[in-house]
Write an enzyme that holds these catalytic residues in place. Structure first.
Site, PDB file in Angstrom:
ATOM      1  CG  LEU A  45       1.998  -0.591   4.896  1.00  0.00           C
ATOM      2  CD1 LEU A  45       1.315  -1.846   4.044  1.00  0.00           C
ATOM      3  CD2 LEU A  45       0.817   0.020   5.419  1.00  0.00           C
ATOM      4  CG  ASP A  46       7.333  -3.228   2.102  1.00  0.00           C
ATOM      5  OD1 ASP A  46       7.857  -3.945   3.259  1.00  0.00           O
ATOM      6  OD2 ASP A  46       6.916  -3.934   0.964  1.00  0.00           O
TER       7      ASP A  46
END
Length: 183
Positions: A45-46
């Site tokens: 997840l960035d």
């Protein structure tokens, strides 16, 4: 015994336990929140995205969740700049061409601002002259920055992105920065 940790990842936190970036950088990582050995993120997840990050100590499960061939649904809530019309959302439902190919069809709906949403630090920029909208988007693949690229491709850049669920796991009753074992 294998198990799963559900973590509501805050904005600006890396989805890894160590920061292999710039020497002397002080970016937050999972180790700032989770102190349980032998667990690893199942997918990414960035750092500029928030929400559900699944961690497990089971390598096979980790691979199943992360590998797009298994088609685990991942649902996101996206705040976008502007007000998309149904015809524009339909492009995403059918699959849209990105630089790395056509996406699988997505489930997408226009929603109101989610109830109980925690404040983001720093806050999303606000412009009086440009409205924003909220979308619920479910995809079954996980290309790099895919949801952001999809909304930009139809002319509505993502301002805030929160992963709500992976498979049947959700962030319901899980505050930002908090984790628990999955039941």
């Amino acid at each position: 015994m294998s198990s799963v940790i559900l973590f509501n990842k805050p904005f600006n936190v890396l989805s890894q336990f160590t920061d292999k970036g710039l020497e002397g950088s002080a970016r937050e990582t999972l180790s700032n929140y989770i102190d349980v050995p032998e667990y690893y993120a199942a997918g990414r997840l960035d750092k500029d995205s928030e929400g559900l990050l699944v961690l497990t100590n089971n390598g096979r499960l980790q691979q199943q969740i992360a590998n797009p061939k298994h088609k685990w649904p991942k649902t996101y809530v996206a705040q976008v700049e502007g007000s998309p019309r149904e015809s524009e959302l339909e492009e995403l439902r059918k699959g849209i061409r990105l630089k790395d190919g056509i996406t699988r069809p997505a489930e997408i709906e226009l929603i109101g601002e989610p109830a109980g949403l925690w404040p983001r630090n720093p806050p999303v920029r606000f412009r009086k002259t440009v409205p924003d909208s909220w979308l619920m988007i479910t995809i079954t693949e996980g290309r790099n920055r895919q949801v952001r690229r999809m909304t930009a491709a139809i002319g509505f850049p993502t301002l805030r992105l929160i992963r709500y669920s992976v498979g049947d796991w959700t962030i319901d009753e899980l505050d930002s920065g908090v984790w628990r074992y999955a039941e």
